[in-house]
Scaffold this motif. Structure first.
Motif, PDB file in Angstrom:
ATOM      1  N   CYS A  19       0.838  -1.206   0.000  1.00 27.76           N
ATOM      2  CA  CYS A  19       0.000   0.000   0.000  1.00 27.76           C
ATOM      3  C   CYS A  19       0.871   1.254   0.000  1.00 27.76           C
ATOM      4  O   CYS A  19       0.623   2.183  -0.781  1.00 27.76           O
ATOM      5  CB  CYS A  19      -0.935   0.016   1.218  1.00 27.76           C
ATOM      6  SG  CYS A  19      -2.373  -1.050   1.072  1.00 27.76           S
ATOM      7  N   LYS A  20       1.879   1.277   0.852  1.00 23.17           N
ATOM      8  CA  LYS A  20       2.760   2.451   0.926  1.00 23.17           C
ATOM      9  C   LYS A  20       3.481   2.677  -0.390  1.00 23.17           C
ATOM     10  O   LYS A  20       3.544   3.802  -0.881  1.00 23.17           O
ATOM     11  CB  LYS A  20       3.773   2.290   2.068  1.00 23.17           C
ATOM     12  CG  LYS A  20       3.186   2.517   3.435  1.00 23.17           C
ATOM     13  CD  LYS A  20       4.234   2.563   4.521  1.00 23.17           C
ATOM     14  CE  LYS A  20       4.893   1.238   4.715  1.00 23.17           C
ATOM     15  NZ  LYS A  20       5.771   1.171   5.896  1.00 23.17           N
ATOM     16  N   ARG A  21       4.012   1.596  -0.970  1.00 21.67           N
ATOM     17  CA  ARG A  21       4.743   1.692  -2.239  1.00 21.67           C
ATOM     18  C   ARG A  21       3.862   2.257  -3.356  1.00 21.67           C
ATOM     19  O   ARG A  21       4.326   2.995  -4.204  1.00 21.67           O
ATOM     20  CB  ARG A  21       5.264   0.317  -2.635  1.00 21.67           C
ATOM     21  CG  ARG A  21       6.750   0.255  -2.828  1.00 21.67           C
ATOM     22  CD  ARG A  21       7.305  -1.048  -3.373  1.00 21.67           C
ATOM     23  NE  ARG A  21       6.487  -2.230  -3.423  1.00 21.67           N
ATOM     24  CZ  ARG A  21       6.492  -3.204  -2.501  1.00 21.67           C
ATOM     25  NH1 ARG A  21       7.254  -3.124  -1.437  1.00 21.67           N
ATOM     26  NH2 ARG A  21       5.729  -4.265  -2.641  1.00 21.67           N
ATOM     27  N   GLN A  22       2.583   1.876  -3.336  1.00 23.93           N
ATOM     28  CA  GLN A  22       1.675   2.279  -4.409  1.00 23.93           C
ATOM     29  C   GLN A  22       0.829   3.499  -4.041  1.00 23.93           C
ATOM     30  O   GLN A  22      -0.034   3.911  -4.824  1.00 23.93           O
ATOM     31  CB  GLN A  22       0.779   1.103  -4.788  1.00 23.93           C
ATOM     32  CG  GLN A  22       1.558  -0.059  -5.384  1.00 23.93           C
ATOM     33  CD  GLN A  22       0.657  -1.189  -5.830  1.00 23.93           C
ATOM     34  OE1 GLN A  22      -0.460  -0.964  -6.285  1.00 23.93           O
ATOM     35  NE2 GLN A  22       1.143  -2.414  -5.710  1.00 23.93           N
ATOM     36  N   GLY A  23       1.054   4.055  -2.869  1.00 27.82           N
ATOM     37  CA  GLY A  23       0.293   5.226  -2.452  1.00 27.82           C
ATOM     38  C   GLY A  23      -1.182   4.946  -2.237  1.00 27.82           C
ATOM     39  O   GLY A  23      -2.027   5.806  -2.490  1.00 27.82           O
ATOM     40  N   MET A  24      -1.493   3.739  -1.771  1.00 24.56           N
ATOM     41  CA  MET A  24      -2.886   3.326  -1.573  1.00 24.56           C
ATOM     42  C   MET A  24      -3.250   3.406  -0.093  1.00 24.56           C
ATOM     43  O   MET A  24      -2.389   3.261   0.772  1.00 24.56           O
ATOM     44  CB  MET A  24      -3.094   1.890  -2.063  1.00 24.56           C
ATOM     45  CG  MET A  24      -2.735   1.667  -3.518  1.00 24.56           C
ATOM     46  SD  MET A  24      -3.829   2.494  -4.664  1.00 24.56           S
ATOM     47  CE  MET A  24      -5.149   1.328  -4.749  1.00 24.56           C
ATOM     48  N   SER A  25      -4.535   3.621   0.167  1.00 23.71           N
ATOM     49  CA  SER A  25      -5.041   3.584   1.535  1.00 23.71           C
ATOM     50  C   SER A  25      -6.222   2.618   1.590  1.00 23.71           C
ATOM     51  O   SER A  25      -6.934   2.431   0.600  1.00 23.71           O
ATOM     52  CB  SER A  25      -5.446   4.969   1.999  1.00 23.71           C
ATOM     53  OG  SER A  25      -6.448   5.504   1.151  1.00 23.71           O
ATOM     54  N   LEU A  26      -6.428   2.020   2.758  1.00 24.44           N
ATOM     55  CA  LEU A  26      -7.374   0.910   2.919  1.00 24.44           C
ATOM     56  C   LEU A  26      -8.540   1.282   3.816  1.00 24.44           C
ATOM     57  O   LEU A  26      -8.366   1.944   4.838  1.00 24.44           O
ATOM     58  CB  LEU A  26      -6.629  -0.285   3.524  1.00 24.44           C
ATOM     59  CG  LEU A  26      -7.451  -1.515   3.899  1.00 24.44           C
ATOM     60  CD1 LEU A  26      -8.074  -2.170   2.661  1.00 24.44           C
ATOM     61  CD2 LEU A  26      -6.576  -2.517   4.652  1.00 24.44           C
ATOM     62  N   VAL A  27      -9.722   0.811   3.434  1.00 22.96           N
ATOM     63  CA  VAL A  27     -10.907   0.835   4.281  1.00 22.96           C
ATOM     64  C   VAL A  27     -11.430  -0.600   4.377  1.00 22.96           C
ATOM     65  O   VAL A  27     -11.357  -1.357   3.401  1.00 22.96           O
ATOM     66  CB  VAL A  27     -12.010   1.778   3.732  1.00 22.96           C
ATOM     67  CG1 VAL A  27     -12.495   1.355   2.356  1.00 22.96           C
ATOM     68  CG2 VAL A  27     -13.175   1.871   4.710  1.00 22.96           C
ATOM     69  N   THR A  28     -11.916  -0.978   5.557  1.00 20.33           N
ATOM     70  CA  THR A  28     -12.511  -2.295   5.751  1.00 20.33           C
ATOM     71  C   THR A  28     -13.981  -2.137   6.115  1.00 20.33           C
ATOM     72  O   THR A  28     -14.351  -1.216   6.836  1.00 20.33           O
ATOM     73  CB  THR A  28     -11.800  -3.098   6.856  1.00 20.33           C
ATOM     74  OG1 THR A  28     -11.930  -2.409   8.102  1.00 20.33           O
ATOM     75  CG2 THR A  28     -10.328  -3.295   6.519  1.00 20.33           C
ATOM     76  N   ALA A  29     -14.812  -3.041   5.610  1.00 19.68           N
ATOM     77  CA  ALA A  29     -16.227  -3.118   5.963  1.00 19.68           C
ATOM     78  C   ALA A  29     -16.456  -4.556   6.424  1.00 19.68           C
ATOM     79  O   ALA A  29     -16.384  -5.483   5.622  1.00 19.68           O
ATOM     80  CB  ALA A  29     -17.104  -2.780   4.772  1.00 19.68           C
ATOM     81  N   GLU A  30     -16.683  -4.720   7.718  1.00 23.87           N
ATOM     82  CA  GLU A  30     -16.699  -6.062   8.289  1.00 23.87           C
ATOM     83  C   GLU A  30     -18.004  -6.376   9.006  1.00 23.87           C
ATOM     84  O   GLU A  30     -18.531  -5.549   9.729  1.00 23.87           O
ATOM     85  CB  GLU A  30     -15.544  -6.219   9.276  1.00 23.87           C
ATOM     86  CG  GLU A  30     -14.182  -5.952   8.655  1.00 23.87           C
ATOM     87  CD  GLU A  30     -13.065  -6.130   9.653  1.00 23.87           C
ATOM     88  OE1 GLU A  30     -12.875  -7.263  10.143  1.00 23.87           O
ATOM     89  OE2 GLU A  30     -12.376  -5.132   9.947  1.00 23.87           O
ATOM     90  N   SER A  31     -18.454  -7.593   8.800  1.00 23.95           N
ATOM     91  CA  SER A  31     -19.586  -8.101   9.556  1.00 23.95           C
ATOM     92  C   SER A  31     -19.097  -9.263  10.420  1.00 23.95           C
ATOM     93  O   SER A  31     -18.766  -9.063  11.577  1.00 23.95           O
ATOM     94  CB  SER A  31     -20.729  -8.517   8.624  1.00 23.95           C
ATOM     95  OG  SER A  31     -21.873  -8.848   9.377  1.00 23.95           O
ATOM     96  N   CYS A  32     -18.965 -10.443   9.854  1.00 21.33           N
ATOM     97  CA  CYS A  32     -18.659 -11.634  10.657  1.00 21.33           C
ATOM     98  C   CYS A  32     -17.299 -11.593  11.350  1.00 21.33           C
ATOM     99  O   CYS A  32     -17.090 -12.296  12.344  1.00 21.33           O
ATOM    100  CB  CYS A  32     -18.785 -12.896   9.814  1.00 21.33           C
ATOM    101  SG  CYS A  32     -17.634 -12.986   8.427  1.00 21.33           S
TER     102      CYS A  32
END
Length: 164
Positions: A19-32
């Motif tokens: 993620c850092k190398r590609q300049g990406m940021s993460l969001v998670t949507a979790e249920s179980c």
């Protein structure tokens, strides 16, 4: 076989580097998984450089309010479905500034399964902002913790595949 804490940490650490190398940021949507994916990634030192936020949406109401899942999708398809998980991942990206999203919904057990959707049934979806989502259905074996661990590992692995 259920992944260990060390294996989950290694997956999350590798994901963070990509993620850092590609300049990406993460969001998670979790249920179980109840926030376990977010927990795994935030255990990585420096994860604030690439982790935006995590949303835990267990109920139908939370899935609608936090992630924009349509009521008709939940009524027609149920919470544990391809349609729902695709709307979850899309909604997570809409409601965050992240560029990469993952969503999970499933039946971790020990109860709640049906003949059509037995315990261990989990849908996972991944999406890059502006890209097309991808969803997979998995049937994990084991107890509640094992199903959840396997879900976290598969979610992280799928994110790494999206970045490769």
């Amino acid at each position: 076989m259920s992944p260990t804490d060390t294996e989950l940490h290694t997956l999350a650490d590798t994901l963070g580097e990509r993620c850092k190398r590609q300049g990406m940021s993460l969001v998670t949507a979790e249920s179980c998984t109840g926030g376990w994916i977010a927990k795994a990634v935030t255990e990585v030192p420096g994860s604030s450089a690439w982790f935006e936020c995590g949303m835990v949406a267990y109920s139908y109401e939370a899935k609608q309010a936090l992630l924009g899942v349509r009521p008709e999708t939940l009524i027609k398809c149920g919470a544990v479905s391809e349609e729902t998980v695709l709307e979850m991942v899309a909604g997570a990206l809409v409601h965050s500034g992240a560029t990469l999203g993952v969503a999970v919904t499933g039946i971790a057990g020990p109860s709640g399964g049906t003949p059509d959707k037995p315990v261990g049934t989990v849908w996972i979806a991944w999406k890059r902002r502006g890209g097309y989502p991808r969803a997979e259905c998995h049937h994990f074996d084991g107890d509640r913790e094992s199903v959840r661990r396997q879900t976290v590992a598969k979610a992280l692995d799928g994110l790494m595949n999206l970045l490769s």
